[in-house]
Structures are given as structure tokens and as C-alpha cells.
Design a protein around this motif. Structure first.
Motif, short mmCIF file in Angstrom:
data_model
loop_
_atom_site.label_atom_id
_atom_site.label_comp_id
_atom_site.label_asym_id
_atom_site.label_seq_id
_atom_site.Cartn_x
_atom_site.Cartn_y
_atom_site.Cartn_z
N TRP B 181 34.67 45.13 44.15
CA TRP B 181 35.53 44.02 43.72
C TRP B 181 35.44 42.93 44.78
O TRP B 181 35.59 43.17 45.97
CB TRP B 181 36.97 44.50 43.58
CG TRP B 181 37.85 43.56 42.81
CD1 TRP B 181 38.07 43.56 41.46
CD2 TRP B 181 38.66 42.50 43.34
NE1 TRP B 181 38.96 42.56 41.12
CE2 TRP B 181 39.34 41.90 42.26
CE3 TRP B 181 38.88 42.00 44.64
CZ2 TRP B 181 40.21 40.81 42.42
CZ3 TRP B 181 39.74 40.93 44.80
CH2 TRP B 181 40.40 40.34 43.69
N PHE B 183 36.35 38.66 45.64
CA PHE B 183 37.08 37.46 45.22
C PHE B 183 36.25 36.24 45.55
O PHE B 183 35.95 35.95 46.72
CB PHE B 183 38.43 37.36 45.93
CG PHE B 183 39.26 36.21 45.40
CD1 PHE B 183 40.12 36.40 44.33
CD2 PHE B 183 39.14 34.93 45.93
CE1 PHE B 183 40.86 35.33 43.81
CE2 PHE B 183 39.86 33.86 45.42
CZ PHE B 183 40.73 34.06 44.36
N ARG B 185 36.04 32.00 44.65
CA ARG B 185 36.76 30.88 44.03
C ARG B 185 36.05 30.44 42.76
O ARG B 185 36.66 29.98 41.82
CB ARG B 185 36.86 29.69 44.99
CG ARG B 185 37.71 29.92 46.22
CD ARG B 185 39.19 29.59 46.00
NE ARG B 185 39.48 28.30 45.41
CZ ARG B 185 39.73 27.18 46.06
NH1 ARG B 185 39.70 27.16 47.37
NH2 ARG B 185 40.02 26.07 45.42
N LYS B 186 34.72 30.53 42.78
CA LYS B 186 33.93 30.14 41.62
C LYS B 186 32.81 31.16 41.46
O LYS B 186 32.44 31.83 42.41
CB LYS B 186 33.27 28.77 41.84
CG LYS B 186 34.20 27.61 41.87
CD LYS B 186 33.49 26.34 42.35
CE LYS B 186 32.04 26.27 41.93
NZ LYS B 186 31.37 25.06 42.40
N ILE B 187 32.24 31.19 40.26
CA ILE B 187 31.08 32.04 40.05
C ILE B 187 29.95 31.57 40.97
O ILE B 187 29.69 30.38 41.08
CB ILE B 187 30.63 31.98 38.57
CG1 ILE B 187 31.64 32.74 37.73
CG2 ILE B 187 29.22 32.53 38.40
CD1 ILE B 187 31.36 32.67 36.24
N GLU B 189 29.92 31.70 44.13
CA GLU B 189 30.40 31.32 45.46
C GLU B 189 30.40 32.55 46.37
O GLU B 189 30.53 33.68 45.92
CB GLU B 189 31.84 30.81 45.30
CG GLU B 189 32.23 29.71 46.23
CD GLU B 189 31.33 28.51 46.09
OE1 GLU B 189 31.02 27.95 47.13
OE2 GLU B 189 30.93 28.16 44.96
N ASP B 245 47.95 35.11 55.49
CA ASP B 245 48.66 35.94 54.51
C ASP B 245 47.86 36.09 53.22
O ASP B 245 47.79 37.15 52.62
CB ASP B 245 50.02 35.31 54.15
CG ASP B 245 50.97 35.39 55.31
OD1 ASP B 245 50.64 36.10 56.30
OD2 ASP B 245 52.02 34.72 55.25
N TRP B 246 47.29 34.96 52.80
CA TRP B 246 46.58 34.99 51.53
C TRP B 246 45.40 35.95 51.59
O TRP B 246 45.20 36.79 50.72
CB TRP B 246 46.09 33.58 51.16
CG TRP B 246 45.26 33.60 49.92
CD1 TRP B 246 45.70 33.81 48.65
CD2 TRP B 246 43.85 33.46 49.84
NE1 TRP B 246 44.65 33.80 47.77
CE2 TRP B 246 43.50 33.59 48.47
CE3 TRP B 246 42.84 33.23 50.78
CZ2 TRP B 246 42.18 33.49 48.03
CZ3 TRP B 246 41.52 33.14 50.34
CH2 TRP B 246 41.20 33.26 48.98
N ALA B 249 46.53 39.45 51.48
CA ALA B 249 47.00 39.87 50.15
C ALA B 249 45.81 40.13 49.23
O ALA B 249 45.79 41.10 48.46
CB ALA B 249 47.89 38.78 49.56
N VAL B 250 44.80 39.29 49.32
CA VAL B 250 43.63 39.48 48.46
C VAL B 250 42.86 40.73 48.90
O VAL B 250 42.33 41.47 48.07
CB VAL B 250 42.73 38.22 48.48
CG1 VAL B 250 41.49 38.44 47.63
CG2 VAL B 250 43.49 37.01 47.96
N THR B 253 44.54 43.66 47.41
CA THR B 253 44.19 43.72 46.00
C THR B 253 42.77 44.24 45.82
O THR B 253 42.51 45.08 44.94
CB THR B 253 44.30 42.32 45.36
OG1 THR B 253 45.62 41.83 45.57
CG2 THR B 253 43.99 42.35 43.88
N GLN B 257 41.75 47.42 43.64
CA GLN B 257 40.90 47.27 42.46
C GLN B 257 39.65 48.13 42.58
O GLN B 257 39.20 48.73 41.59
CB GLN B 257 40.49 45.80 42.29
CG GLN B 257 41.61 44.87 41.92
CD GLN B 257 42.14 45.14 40.53
OE1 GLN B 257 43.28 45.53 40.35
NE2 GLN B 257 41.30 44.96 39.53
#
Ligand SMILES: Cc1cc2nc3c(=O)[nH]c(=O)nc-3n(C[C@H](O)[C@H](O)[C@H](O)COP(=O)(O)OP(=O)(O)OC[C@H]3O[C@@H](n4cnc5c(N)ncnc54)[C@H](O)[C@@H]3O)c2cc1C
Lengths: 781, 265
Positions: B181, B183, B185-187, B189, B245-246, B249-250, B253, B257
Motif C-alpha cells: 500500500w 500513498f 498524491r497523484k497517479i 507520483e 503528524d500527517w 498518520a498515513v 494507515t 492496509q
């Protein structure tokens, strides 16, 4: 005026004439054009945001190939003044003189046989400077403790404006009051083609020919002549195919001045092409706004008043011709939007910072203002517990009030604003969205309504006192001996499809097949003077001028045609490319008429108009306060509450651009603008650090929306004619880029409402959205 | 930006390539990462040694329970099924989401690992699969376990006179659980956080948390993560105080996942 839809005329979705060359790679951009003996330029640019420039040591042995300002004596300084009271004037040298005011400011031009070799020279130069503290934050910039960017100023602000309606009584009477602090990020316009300049001196004509990627060739000509000390006849601007303008190409460039000066000095053609790194690191020049906005409403959501403190980061200089305060100073006049607003108190500041000078980007101030107003309206609606639709319906100017003059004096020409809103809402199954929300899904629905003033002219701009006040627009229509119609216009087409739409206008009047119409633009030697393509003005202004020129031409053609048929002019009409006797099938073609004028003048009737088959006609709508297209954007957004990621599920635009000269091209304009608006809403931002360094200097860091990030938009058109323009058409070129931030963030906020979270700053990046969620969870709001 | 001038060499055998590298030449594979570095003048080598014409530079061979993937094998080839079996299916799924097809057509697995961008996909996935790098130096081949291969941001265990010759991955049984998994921002990227979990029946599950501005964090025994996922993910992520923090958090996740995907039958 109603116009019947016909095959190739106004209203036909004709395929674009220009596309064959673009799709086959035959477009010619500055980067495709070379000249024998041409030299390439690389600029040595400031690595620092603010410094005293003490000197440049040129690489040994290459002293004659590196040019500083001192090496180009006589070239002028760029000054874009404004008549607005209190405006502080900046002087932007074509190359830095003794001060560096933003990262990327050009310091020296390095000239070599190839760009790579020119970059070698730039890399080998040694800069001597004394760093000064950088002014990087627009809110602090005007404060007294900040270092001054222009020494003779009293504060770092180009201009402040105020409108002082008394809103002090509203607290007592309003049912709801909300205040929001909102911010939009600085952006790069990121056209596919960057800027590019090829300058060459023609010794025979004693003329400077500059081929440059501009959307306003004539304005560039005037500005350049001024800065070079040449008369305007000695400057010719050629603007070939331009790979995206968006306002980025609506400026007189320091690089144009330098390249032209070098070409004269060196006696050789000189070219500079901006690359992506230069674009991102030296030209992040738009959109950075900050608002503290308060709105009061009654129980039904009717606005009682708005108070706004707006700051725009205008960067280091006032660029030519639009100046440094076009955005901020317009905030006050745009804030009322499409609404009936009784009171407005507004203070704006165009802050001066150590960043690249601000330029008007598609939508200009409206994108930020619409964002501020639309998110504030939704906050009010939530507080009043009414729907987003209801609060807008309570405030939109009703159709029976048209033409409507709002409190700041803007005159809306025509339209049914509430109907656009209703249609947009009706395009969704809102119950299904509410059901998903009730089931706990973070999905939301958002609206933004706005209107876009376009093609506004003298009566609006003279008050600004910018170097260029637009007036009458002229167009030339001329028949050649074979009957081909040539249209010459001073606007420039770079994506707007004007080579097609202006041919459609001509077809509407003369019936000449668009294949037999050539639209000539982008060369000051061939076209009538024009302020160019900006402000969503071209289809109204150039369209009107072409129509007028064609009408006059029709009169002359009719006279000759009638004579050839030996009937009186009253008995003929011009249509379908022919002069036809009204009562019969007898006709002569326009080509027959042209052949007669040029090649068989012995057959011309006595008393024929000696002006022949070339007409230059002028046009300006009356009144010229501008057309107002309007739209409702509606979005469905889904938020991943674990990561803050946003997915746009659906997007609807209901848009009224008056008479659509070519509906397919309008669709394209709206969709392109939408993509850029999505960039503003969700992706694009150029952060600067405390030292004024841009932090997103490659496209890996500066995120642009890609094809997969733009949803399949559902577009619906209304066609309320403007009573003031030739066919009822309205300017619509920027519209698509205005609504998305408001609609998308409203959808996000609707999705987050259950959590008590709200996003305030653009772009609504995952980290900002997640921070909003966390802040709500922590009870901090 | 244009690169500073450099010389170009095209070695036709590995010993010549090694000699060039020993004399300071910069290896060039698909140039999908090196190209931008050259253009921005962040790298200014005197000479490039273009590896693409070396024998057996690209290609896949299976010997027993090991699959050897030549360093020059492109992401596109892997996407299109160059690697067989369950391992190949897993790798194809990863390859498909690297950048865009034009980048995948040129970019190589070896170049990606040697470049050692913390956000790169193979940098995260190869340690999870228990891969081994095969380095070639003046003294011959050397094996480096992938979980120690990337040592820092753009840093690897390769010596300056070594080339990455190939990567070896195990033949995985069909029944493995796999979760990957990331993350973006765009396909296309680069990833902001990547998590991988490999659960081979009968062996300790393995997890990798990567793309966090440093070398990948390999969790050789992820049993605790599989068992008590949320608490353990929280604990793992709290070990990255330098992240905002972000990102944390990701990352949490991502781990959850990846575990969820790997736990699926
Ligand atoms: C637009 C874009 C998007 C991208 N997105 C992603 C993404 O989402 N995920 C991802 O993982 N990657 C992404 N990449 C990077 C891409 O995967 C590259 O292919 C990869 O990083 C480098 O592989 P290369 O073959 O191009 O190596 P090169 O660029 O040629 O080389 C990279 C470095 O490795 C060295 N090197 C190369 N081969 C060897 C070798 N055999 N031995 C020793 N040293 C060697 C070179 O000297 C250089 O320092 C993206 C690239 C681009 C341009």
C-alpha cells in the motif's frame, strides 16, 4: 438579437481549423524557430531573495560574452504605474542593478552558441552580494519592523484600498455572523510552453524583430520600443504559436528587453527559452491571497453585509502593463459576486515581498475572492441550518432585476443566475449523498456560484490608470483576388480557437466558407493595434470588430455584385459567399466580385467605393462595462479521513456565456479552466521558506493535476444573450478556473461537517485536510 | 537546464564497465533518475558508462528456488510478466504503479535500487520479498541482502568500484499473503509512505515501512503487527518522531492496509 444556427456560422460546433497543425506537430513555437548565426542566452539569476548586489565576476576569457546591466547602457527600466491614489511605483531594471529582490531575478545574460555552453558561462560567474533579510510573508511585509524592499518607500505595499460602509449595526440585527480566515497559495501558471524570445535586428529596415511567446504583441511592442529608445515603427513583434498564455504571457519581459538589446549590440540573432526550472524557481507569480472575512445574514440567509480584510502577495515589482495591484484592488469590487449585497466594508493591501512580481492568472482575483465568499456563505448556511442552495437562492440577483447595478457599481448585463444554480443542483441525487453521509461516509456536496466580468473596456480601466486602457478594437477584413477572405486581428489566439471562431463570425455575415477564411494574428506588422488577448475579451471585442468589418465589406461587395448583375443594390443580398438577387436564383460569387475589383476593374460600376475590398473597422460595445457570464459549479468530494486524501467523484458546471459562437470550443475553454481550478483547489502550491527560497522547484514537488485527477465534468449551457454585444456573446475564457476551489472545498467541508472539521487554506492537500480533522477531534477550532 | 559536458562510453563487456567505473565514470542505466540530476547539474560526471549494451544486463533466469533478475530489466518488462510465478505476479503489480509507462519503458530495477531514492518502489518491495543484491566488483560477485542494501538517502552498500549486476528473489509459493500500500498524491507520483507485508505460510511474516525520507524500515518478524495491528502500527509509527503528524498518520494507515491485504485468503 437572435441568431439562427446555421452550418458554419455563429453557434456551430465547427472543428478547429488550427488543430490540424497542432495535432500533426506542425505548430511553430519560438523554440522551433532558429536563425543562421543565432546565439543562445542563459541568464545568471539571483540565488537569493534579498541582497545588495556588489558585483559579478565574469569567467576569465569570456568577459565579452557575459552582459550585466552596465554592459547594456541606455536600456530603460520597467515601470507600470497606476493612477490609483497612494500607489507606490517600483522600478524594475531589465537586469539587476545594485539590488536583488527575488530568487530568480535576472542578473546577467550569458551568450554562447548553444544553451548548454551559455549555462556553462552562467555557472562560472561569481556573484558578490551582501544578503539582506528576506520579506517572505505578505501579512508581515507591510509592518514597520520589516526591511524595505524599495528603499524610498515608507512601507512594503504597492497600494491600500478601502471601502468604508458602516457595518457596526449588523451584530445587533443579524441572525448569524461568521468570520473566517482563509488563505490561497502562491502558484506557477505552468503553461506547457514557457516563455521564449528570439530577437534579431534587420539593418535594412532598421527594425528590431522580436519573435516572442506573448498574448499581447502590440502592447509588448510599445513597451519594448519605450525601453529600447526606439520609435514604434522600429519594433515588430511576432508572436507565433503560443503554448498557453493564462496571463503568464501578458507581460513585457525583462528578458525581451535584454535579448533585443543584445541582438543590436552583437549584430546577431539572440534567443532565450525559459526552461521548467526557471519557470518554477523564478516565476511563481500568482494567486497568493489572505482573507479575514466576516458576513452577516438574516434568518433566511439573506446577506446583510460583508467585511473583509484582504492581502495579496504582489511580489517585488509592478509588472507591465497590468501592475501590482490588479488583484488586491479588485477584491473589493468582486466580493459581492453574483449576489445582492447591501453593505461592504473592505480593506485591501497589495503587499510587496521578495517574490516574483504578481501577474494576473486566468480568473485573476476572482478565483480567490470566489473561494472566500463561497466558503463563507456555506459557513453561514451551516450556522443557520439552511442548505447551501437556499442561502444562494436567497441572495442571487434575480433575472427580473437585469440589467443590475450592484453596490460597487458593476453592471450585470443579463442572465438568470438562480436558474443556473437550480439546474446544477438538479443534476445530482442529493438524497443519495445525504444517505451515504448518514451511513457515516465522508462524502460531501459543494456549490460555488459566481459571475465573470469580461471584455470590460475604457469606462472600467481608465480609473485604474494602467499603462494600457483598452478602447476600440479593430479588425481588418480583406478579400484577395481569388475570393479568399483574410481577417487581420491584433488579439492573439493561443488555445482559444480564434482562427476558427472568427472565421465563423465572417461566415455568419458573408457566408464565405471557413476554409476560405484565413485569420491572421500574432504579428504587429500585419495586424491592427490591440491590447491583445486577456480579460476574456477577444470573442466580444475581436468578434465584434470582425463582424463590423465584414458588414462593411458586404456593402461594398453588394454594390459591385449588383452592378455585375445589372440590378440595383437594393435588389441584392450577400449570403453564402454570394451576391444574390433577392427574387431569383441569379447570383455572382464573392470571388467573382473580388476578381473584378483586382483583375478586371474595367467592369466596375461608375462611382464604386475607391476603398476597394479592404476594410478596417472598429468596435466597442455600448456600454463597455463588460459582459457578465456566470456559472454554478457543483462538486461531490469524498474524503479519506485516515489520510486526508480527497477524491472528486462528480462535477457539474452550468454555465451561461451568452451566445456561444462555437459551443465545442467553449466546452474546451471551460474544461481547461476547470483543470487549472482543480490545481488551485487540491494540488498547486509554491511554498517559500523564511529566506524567500521557493521550495517546489521541480514538477516532482510542484504538483499539477493530471488527466486522471480531472473528473468527467458534466457541462450544461444556458444561453442568455448579452444585450450589448454583436451576437449576444459574453466573455467566458477564464470562467472554468474561478469556481473549482469554492465548490470543491465546500464539498470537502460538507463531508467533514459531521466531524466538526473545516478546511480554510488552499490547496486542500491531504495534510491540510487531515490537520482539520485532527483539530476538530482535539476540539480546537 | 542543460547538463554540463560529459564524455560517453559504451562498454560491451563487464570488465570494461568495471574499469570505466573504477576510473570515475558514472554508470547510466535508464537515465530516468540520472537524467534529471544531470540536467539540474546536481551531478556533473566527466563520463557516463552506458550499461545498456552489456551481455545479460537485462533478463530473468530461474535456478532452483531463486529467480535472478538482471539489473537492466526494465520496470515495463516486469510489469509485462518477465518474472514468473507468484513472485512475478507480485512484482508486476508493483511495477505497474511505478511512474508512467514511458518512464517504465526505460527505468530499470537495478537503476532504481542503485539510485536508492527512499520513495522508490523497489527500495521498499525488494527487502519485503527477501531479495538479495548481486554486486559485481574487481574481485567478482558479492551478495548483499536487500534489507541492508539501501543504507541512507541515495546511499547503498555498493562500493564505489562496484556495479549492481542483478537482483535475486525467491520463488514464492502461490499461497503467500501479500500486501502493498502506498500513498501518492497523484497517479505516477513518488510515494509519500509505502508499506509492504509478506506472509509466507510456515515462516514469520515480514513487513517494510518505507518512503519516509530514510532507508526502509524492515520488520523481519511482523507477527505482532499481524496479530494486534492497530496498536502495533501505532507503536511502530511512534518510532519516527522526525515525521510530521500527517506523515505518521498515513504511515499507520499504510501498515494497517498492507496487513489487511496480506491477511486476505
Ligand atoms: C516522472 C518520473 C516518475 C517516477 N516515479 C517513480 C515512482 O513512482 N516510483 C519509483 O520507484 N521510481 C519512480 N521514478 C524513477 C524511475 O523508477 C527510475 O527508473 C529509477 O529510479 C532509476 O532507474 P534508471 O534505470 O533510470 O537508472 P539511472 O537513472 O540511469 O541511474 C540511477 C542511478 O543509479 C546508478 N546506477 C544505475 N544502474 C546501476 C548499476 N547497475 N550499478 C550501479 N549503479 C547504477 C546511476 O549511476 C545513477 O546514479 C520516476 C522517474 C520519473 C522520471
Amino acid at each position: 438579437m437572435t441568431v439562427e444556427q446555421r452550418g458554419f456560422g455563429v453557434g456551430a460546433s465547427l472543428r478547429r481549423k488550427e488543430d490540424a497543425r497542432f495535432l500533426h506537430g506542425r505548430g511553430r513555437f519560438v523554440g522551433d524557430i532558429t536563425r543562421p548565426g543565432m546565439l543562445e542566452v542563459a541568464f545568471l539569476r539571483s540565488p537569493i531573495a534579498h541582497a545588495r548586489l556588489l558585483g559579478v565576476t565574469k569567467p576569465q576569457g569570456a568577459e565579452k560574452r557575459v552582459f550585466t546591466l552596465a554592459d547594456l547602457p541606455g536600456i530603460g527600466t520597467i515601470r507600470a504605474n497606476s493612477a490609483l491614489p497612494g500607489f507606490r511605483v517600483s522600478e524594475q531594471p531589465a537586469l539587476a542593478k545594485d539590488r536583488l529582490r527575488h530568487v530568480g531575478e535576472a542578473i546577467a545574460a550569458c551568450v554562447a552558441g548553444s544553451r548548454a555552453a551559455a549555462e556553462d558561462l552562467a555557472a562560472a560567474c561569481v556573484l558578490d552580494y551582501e544578503a539582506l533579510p528576506a520579506v517572505h510573508d505578505m501579512l508581515q511585509a507591510p509592518l514597520p519592523d520589516q526591511p524595505l524592499i524599495h528603499d524610498h518607500w515608507t512601507m512594503n505595499a504597492f497600494l491600500e484600498t478601502r471601502r468604508n460602509d458602516d457595518v457596526s449595526g449588523l451584530d445587533a440585527v443579524a441572525a448569524a455572523k461568521v468570520t473566517r480566515t482563509l488563505r490561497t497559495s502562491r502558484q506557477c501558471m505552468a503553461p506547457l510552453e514557457g516563455r521564449g524570445v528570439l530577437a534579431e535586428w534587420d539593418p535594412r529596415l532598421e527594425q528590431m524583430i522580436v519573435t516572442t511567446s506573448t498574448q499581447m504583441p502590440h502592447v509588448t511592442k510599445t513597451g519594448l520600443a519605450d525601453c529600447l529608445g526606439l520609435d514604434e515603427g522600429q519594433v515588430r513583434i511576432v508572436s507565433p504559436d503560443v503554448g498557453g498564455g493564462f496571463g503568464y504571457k501578458g507581460i513585457l519581459l525583462p528578458e525581451e528587453i535584454v535579448c533585443a538589446s543584445l541582438a543590436i549590440r552583437l549584430g546577431r540573432p539572440v534567443r532565450w527559452l525559459e526552461d521548467r526550472f526557471e519557470h518554477l524557481s523564478a516565476s511563481a507569480n500568482c494567486r497568493e491571497h489572505h482573507y479575514v472575512i466576516t458576513a452577516w445574514a438574516d434568518k433566511a440567509g439573506k446577506l446583510l453585509g460583508v467585511e473583509c480584510e484582504a492581502t495579496v502577495d504582489a511580489g517585488a515589482y509592478s509588472s507591465y502593463p497590468f501592475g501590482a495591484c490588479l488583484e488586491a484592488a479588485q477584491v473589493g469590487s468582486i466580493l459581492p459576486g453574483p449576489y445582492v449585497l447591501p453593505l461592504l466594508r473592505c480593506h485591501t493591501i497589495s503587499a510587496c515581498t521578495n517574490k516574483p512580481p504578481i501577474l494576473p492568472y486566468r480568473g485573476v482575483a476572482r478565483t480567490g475572492v470566489c473561494y472566500a465568499m463561497e466558503t463563507t456563505l456555506d459557513a453561514l448556511a451551516r450556522k443557520l441550518d439552511i442548505t447551501a442552495e437556499a442561502i444562494r437562492l436567497a441572495n442571487l440577483v434575480p433575472p427580473d432585476a437585469m440589467p443590475y447595478r450592484n453596490l460597487v457599481g458593476k453592471v450585470f448585463d443579463s442572465g438568470d443566475y438562480p436558474e443556473a444554480l437550480r439546474r446544477a443542483v438538479a443534476a445530482f441525487d442529493l438524497d443519495a449523498i445525504r444517505a451515504r453521509q448518514a451511513a457515516g461516509e465522508a462524502v460531501g456536496f459543494g456549490l460555488a456560484t459566481f459571475c465573470e466580468q469580461g471584455a470590460h473596456g475604457t469606462s472600467v480601466y481608465h480609473a485604474w490608470g494602467i499603462p494600457f486602457v483598452p478602447g476600440f478594437e479593430q479588425a481588418q477584413a480583406r478579400l484577395s483576388p481569388d475570393g479568399v477572405l483574410e481577417l487581420r486581428v491584433g488579439v492573439h489566439s493561443h488555445g482559444q480557437g480564434m482562427e476558427t471562431t472568427l472565421a465563423q463570425v465572417a461566415n455568419e455575415i458573408l457566408g464565405v466558407h471557413p476554409d476560405k477564411v484565413r485569420v491572421v494574428h500574432g504579428d504587429t506588422a500585419l495586424t491592427p493595434y490591440s491590447t491583445g488577448t486577456w480579460g476574456s475579451r477577444a470573442m466580444v471585442m475581436a468578434g465584434g470588430a470582425v463582424a463590423e468589418a465584414c458588414r462593411q465589406l458586404a456593402g461594398r461587395v453588394a454594390a459591385i455584385g449588383a452592378a455585375l448583375m445589372q440590378v440595383s443594390v437594393a435588389e441584392v443580398e450577400v449570403a453564402d459567399g454570394k451576391v444574390r438577387r433577392r427574387d431569383s436564383d441569379v447570383f455572382v460569387t464573392i470571388a467573382d466580385v473580388a476578381r473584378t475589383w483586382y483583375r478586371a476593374p474595367q467592369n466596375l460600376p461608375p462611382g464604386v467605393d475607391k476603398g476597394g475590398l479592404e476594410i478596417t473597422a472598429g468596435y466597442r460595445p455600448d456600454p463597455d462595462t463588460g459582459t457578465h457570464s456566470y456559472a454554478c459549479h457543483a462538486a461531490v468530494a469524498r474524503v479519506d479521513v485516515r489520510t486526508g486524501a480527497v477524491v472528486l467523484e462528480d462535477y457539474v458546471i452550468v454555465e451561461d456565456g451568452g451566445k456561444l459562437v462555437n459551443p465545442m470550443i467553449v466546452d474546451g475553454q471551460v474544461m481547461g479552466g476547470l483543470a487549472q481550478g482543480i490545481g488551485t483547489a487540491l494540488y498547486e502550491e509554491m511554498p517559500y521558506d523564511r529566506d524567500g527560497q521557493p521550495l517546489a522547484a521541480t514538477l516532482a514537488d510542484y504538483l499539477l493535476p493530471g488527466t486522471t485527477d480531472v473528473p468527467d465534468v458534466r457541462l450544461e449551457h444556458m444561453e442568455t444573450l448579452s444585450p450589448w454585444t454583436t451576437f449576444g456573446q459574453k466573455g467566458i475564457g477564464e470562467s472554468g478556473a474561478i469556481g473549482p476551489p469554492g465548490a470543491i472545498v465546500n464539498a470537502i467541508n460538507d463531508a467533514l461537517a459531521r466531524l466538526g472539521a473545516e478546511v480554510f487554506d488552499l490547496p486542500a492537500s491531504p495534510s491540510r485536510v487531515l490537520a482539520a480533522i485532527h483539530a476538530a477531534k482535539g476540539g480546537v477550532r | 537546464m542543460k547538463p554540463a559536458a560529459f564524455a560517453y562510453a559504451r562498454p560491451l563487456d563487464w570488465s570494461e564497465a568495471l574499469q570505466l567505473v573504477a576510473s570515475g565514470a558514472r554508470p547510466a542505466a535508464g537515465t530516468q533518475s540520472l537524467g534529471p540530476l544531470l540536467n539540474l547539474r546536481l551531478a556533473q560526471p566527466d563520463m557516463l558508462a552506458d550499461l545498456r549494451h552489456l551481455p545479460d544486463y537485462a533478463g530473468v533466469t530461474v535456478t532452483g528456488d531463486a529467480i535472478r533478475i538482471g539489473a537492466g530489466t526494465t520496470h515495463a518488462a516486469i510489469e509485462d510478466g518477465a518474472v514468473p510465478g507468484r513472485t512475478g505476479a507480485i512484482m508486476a503489480g508493483v511495477a505497474r504503479r511505478i511512474a508512467y509507462r514511458p518512464v517504465r519503458n526505460r527505468g530499470t530495477i537495478g537503476g532504481s535500487l542503485a539510485h536508492a531514492d527512499p520513495a522508490a518502489d523497489w527500495v521498499a518491495v525488494m527487502p519485503a520479498l527477501g531479495a538479495t543484491a548481486i554486486a559485481l566488483g574487481p574481485r567478482g560477485e558479492r551478495r548483499i541482502a536487500l534489507d541492508g542494501f539501501v543504507t541512507g538517502i541515495f546511499e547503498t552498500a555498493l562500493a564505489s568500484d562496484e556495479l549492481l549486476r542483478a537482483v535475486e528473489v525467491p520463488v514464492l509459493p502461490d499461497a503467500v499473503g501479500w500486501g502493498h500500500w502506498k500513498f501518492c498524491r497523484k497517479i505516477g507520483e513518488f510515494s509519500k509512505v509505502t508499506a509492504c507485508v509478506l506472509a509466507v505460510p510456515g515462516a514469520a511474516p515480514r513487513a517494510v515501512l518505507a518512503a519516509l525520507d530514510g532507508p526502509p524500515r524492515v520488520i523481519a518478524d511482523a507477527s505482532a503487527l499481524m496479530a494486534d495491528t492497530e496498536a502495533e502500527a501505532t507503536r511502530i509509527v511512534s518510532g519516527f518522531p522526525e515525521l510530521d503528524d500527517w506523515r505518521r498518520a498515513v504511515a499507520q494507515t499504510a501498515l494497517m492496509q498492507a496487513v489487511a491485504a496480506a491477511s486476505q485468503p
